[in-house]
Design an enzyme around this catalytic site. Sequence first.
Site, short mmCIF file in Angstrom:
data_model
loop_
_atom_site.label_atom_id
_atom_site.label_comp_id
_atom_site.label_asym_id
_atom_site.label_seq_id
_atom_site.Cartn_x
_atom_site.Cartn_y
_atom_site.Cartn_z
N LYS A 89 62.71 -60.66 53.01
CA LYS A 89 63.27 -60.90 54.35
C LYS A 89 62.20 -61.54 55.23
CE LYS A 89 65.82 -58.14 57.83
NZ LYS A 89 66.36 -56.77 58.10
N SER A 164 71.13 -56.55 59.03
CA SER A 164 70.50 -57.83 59.29
C SER A 164 69.84 -58.44 58.05
CB SER A 164 69.44 -57.65 60.38
OG SER A 164 68.42 -56.76 59.97
N SER A 188 70.35 -51.97 57.95
CA SER A 188 70.23 -53.37 57.59
C SER A 188 70.01 -53.67 56.12
CB SER A 188 69.11 -54.03 58.39
OG SER A 188 69.59 -54.32 59.67
N1 GLN Z 1 72.78 -53.26 62.96
C1 GLN Z 1 71.74 -52.44 63.48
C2 GLN Z 1 71.13 -53.09 64.69
O1 GLN Z 1 71.60 -54.10 65.05
C3 GLN Z 1 70.72 -52.15 62.44
C4 GLN Z 1 69.76 -53.25 62.24
C5 GLN Z 1 68.66 -52.93 61.27
O2 GLN Z 1 68.73 -51.98 60.51
N2 GLN Z 1 67.60 -53.73 61.37
O3 GLN Z 1 70.23 -52.62 65.29
#
Ligand code: GLN
Length: 494
Positions: A89, A164, A188
Amino acid sequence: MSYGPGHHGDARQMPETAAEIARAVRSGRLRAAELVERSLARIEALNPAINALVQVDAPRARRRAAEIDATIARGGDPGPLAGVPAAVKDNLCTDWGCTTCGSEMLRSYRSPFTATAVERLEAAGAVIVGKANLDEFGMGSSTERSCFGPTRHPLDPTRVPGGSSGGSAAAVACGMAAVALGSDTGGSIRQPASFCGLVGLKPTYGRVSRWGLVAYASSLDQVGPLARTVEDAALVLSVIAGADERDGTCANLPAEDFAGDLHRAPADLVVGVARPGRGTGAGESPGMALAMERAAQRLRERGAKIVDVDLPHAGAAIAAYYIIATAEASSNLARFDGVRYGRRAELAPGQGLADLYERSRSEGFGPEVRTRIMLGTHVLSSGYYDAYYLTAQRARRRIKQDYDAAFARGCACVLMPATPGPAFRAGEKTADPIAMYLEDAYTVGVNLAGLPGLVVPGGTEEAGGVELPVGVQLIGPALGERTLLRVGAMLEAR
Ligand code: GLN
């Protein structure tokens, strides 16, 4: 749309999982060079439509593969991930290419060092083919908010791959890489794993070093694998986990082999089943409800005792998470000001330092990141701190106690949906932040509690003529990854 391995004109049967690949490379049956070419060919064929990888360094990947082949030729062992094509990532620092976090702010940022998890992956023989797309700074659940444009779901380009770490998930689902690293602050890794039919593991907080992971919410962030099988996730975890003096929150534990006894079912296994979505408005789609029934049934057939567990504070998880995560983000992202870090705005004559900060930050961050910085600043401000931040911290403790109670009752782990349902349509939730946040109903509590969460494919659900995957989640006690992975292996179709 062609999808997944085996559909891209491979001339002969080549292994797809990291375990098989590493075995073949270590035994000299396959060369890392052939595997990297296969990955690069898939990237060339599929990435323009899917947009999973935002940077591909083919010469570097080929050089790495050649080094591995040379080690084998010398009679050496390149490691447990020998020749395994991997993606990371793009919020993990690498001392090559850029580390962008999917943000205009860092579009041309070059890190002077490489994240511990990435370094360990390569030291184990993996060949990194590229850096994967993400929601800007990890803030999102759909990979639609990246300065490089959205990543598409590999099975249906009108849908999102989750987020994400959507680029990491799509890259593995398409066979561009056999495994990928993602980061999970509130789901994510696990939510994209559920959407893309993969295994995704968020390790216990402190299991994997965060050094070199660009911080979103430091008390919640963890690096972990996305993979095709539980065994592959276990292999990657074995490699990336363990003490790192550069991250003060990283547990001082020796490296462990999580893949060793994977297919031995734990004795006297009790699994708690939690369905908290029924009370939170997040819900469970028909496919997810079926996947939950099937998973429980399968565990029962293999000798596990299934009990219902209640997580009475699960309904508070989203609110607590979006207060704590934004509070921490507002502090972590303060360094991107165009002076210390990040893209610097061009000033008009007569503008000063305050304008430089303001314009650099307004131009460099996307709207969701700006919203979260403002929310986080607000919940920490005097007069609101007690009402929001402290209340959220109290809720966080209760959420953790709910899990502790289930483990104290003898549950080795808790089975829960990973997501409310399968992948949603691109654009469906971008205008409605609450709808987007509800996607995380089943995942954020695990980060708040600091526990490990493993997602494994649970079944499919038909939507718009496409069979879309849904994943179920297993949550274990702190540092309980070994058991979690073994229970995950029991659920794998084979
Ligand atoms: N969807 C969650 C957020 O927007 C989790 C994101 C993540 O785990 N980086 O914060």
